[in-house]
Design a protein around this motif. Sequence first.
Motif, mmCIF file in Angstrom:
data_model
loop_
_atom_site.group_PDB
_atom_site.id
_atom_site.type_symbol
_atom_site.label_atom_id
_atom_site.label_comp_id
_atom_site.label_asym_id
_atom_site.label_seq_id
_atom_site.Cartn_x
_atom_site.Cartn_y
_atom_site.Cartn_z
ATOM 1 N N CYS A 1 1.536 5.171 1.127
ATOM 2 C CA CYS A 1 1.189 6.197 2.102
ATOM 3 C C CYS A 1 0.614 7.402 1.352
ATOM 4 O O CYS A 1 1.218 7.891 0.395
ATOM 5 C CB CYS A 1 2.421 6.608 2.909
ATOM 6 N N ARG B 1 -0.621 10.238 9.030
ATOM 7 C CA ARG B 1 -2.089 10.205 8.993
ATOM 8 C C ARG B 1 -2.658 11.516 9.517
ATOM 9 O O ARG B 1 -3.518 12.135 8.889
ATOM 10 C CB ARG B 1 -2.617 9.036 9.826
ATOM 11 N N SER C 1 0.966 -0.834 7.733
ATOM 12 C CA SER C 1 0.426 0.505 7.489
ATOM 13 C C SER C 1 -0.747 0.795 8.423
ATOM 14 O O SER C 1 -1.331 -0.100 9.018
ATOM 15 C CB SER C 1 -0.032 0.625 6.035
ATOM 16 N N THR C 2 -1.074 2.082 8.527
ATOM 17 C CA THR C 2 -2.227 2.542 9.287
ATOM 18 C C THR C 2 -3.281 2.980 8.283
ATOM 19 O O THR C 2 -2.964 3.671 7.317
ATOM 20 C CB THR C 2 -1.830 3.749 10.177
ATOM 21 N N ARG C 3 -4.540 2.596 8.520
ATOM 22 C CA ARG C 3 -5.590 2.954 7.577
ATOM 23 C C ARG C 3 -6.586 3.889 8.255
ATOM 24 O O ARG C 3 -7.005 3.670 9.382
ATOM 25 C CB ARG C 3 -6.312 1.703 7.103
ATOM 26 N N CYS D 1 1.971 5.477 6.464
ATOM 27 C CA CYS D 1 3.117 4.757 7.013
ATOM 28 C C CYS D 1 3.274 4.997 8.516
ATOM 29 O O CYS D 1 3.936 4.224 9.189
ATOM 30 C CB CYS D 1 4.398 5.132 6.260
ATOM 31 N N HIS E 1 -7.700 5.555 3.279
ATOM 32 C CA HIS E 1 -6.331 5.776 2.816
ATOM 33 C C HIS E 1 -5.368 5.064 3.748
ATOM 34 O O HIS E 1 -5.654 4.840 4.920
ATOM 35 C CB HIS E 1 -5.998 7.276 2.785
ATOM 36 N N TYR E 2 -4.194 4.724 3.218
ATOM 37 C CA TYR E 2 -3.154 4.067 4.002
ATOM 38 C C TYR E 2 -2.043 5.065 4.310
ATOM 39 O O TYR E 2 -1.751 5.940 3.508
ATOM 40 C CB TYR E 2 -2.576 2.874 3.228
ATOM 41 N N GLN F 1 0.853 -1.187 0.000
ATOM 42 C CA GLN F 1 0.000 0.000 0.000
ATOM 43 C C GLN F 1 0.888 1.235 0.000
ATOM 44 O O GLN F 1 1.991 1.219 0.516
ATOM 45 C CB GLN F 1 -0.917 0.012 1.225
ATOM 46 N N GLU G 1 0.747 -3.920 3.674
ATOM 47 C CA GLU G 1 -0.526 -3.512 4.270
ATOM 48 C C GLU G 1 -0.548 -3.758 5.776
ATOM 49 O O GLU G 1 -1.123 -2.987 6.531
ATOM 50 C CB GLU G 1 -1.664 -4.277 3.599
#
Length: 91
Positions: free
Chosen positions: A54, A80, A66-68, A75, A72-73, A52, A63
């Motif tokens: 960033c 975020r 990553s933070t969703r 890093c 959206h994703y 994914q 994935e």
Amino acid sequence: MLGIIRLIILLALGWLAYRYIRRFLALDKPAERDATSSDSRPEAGNQSLPMQRCAQCQVHLPEGESTRSSGHYFCSDEHRDAWLEANPKDR
């Protein structure tokens, strides 16, 4: 003279057979190496995670790392938060 020509032809055929056998055996080695190297890495698991990107810095990462948020994703949590501040309509 005829004996020398036969000898040269036999040597050429032997050399070609040797090259062909070496090439055939070399094709099998990478497959064996890949199977053993993937088994020796426990973090790889049986399936790889999709990559994914960033939304903030465009870096690709798995994935699972990553933070969703808001579809959206990211890093990191900092990226975020920065992206959500810059794009309040996408919250």
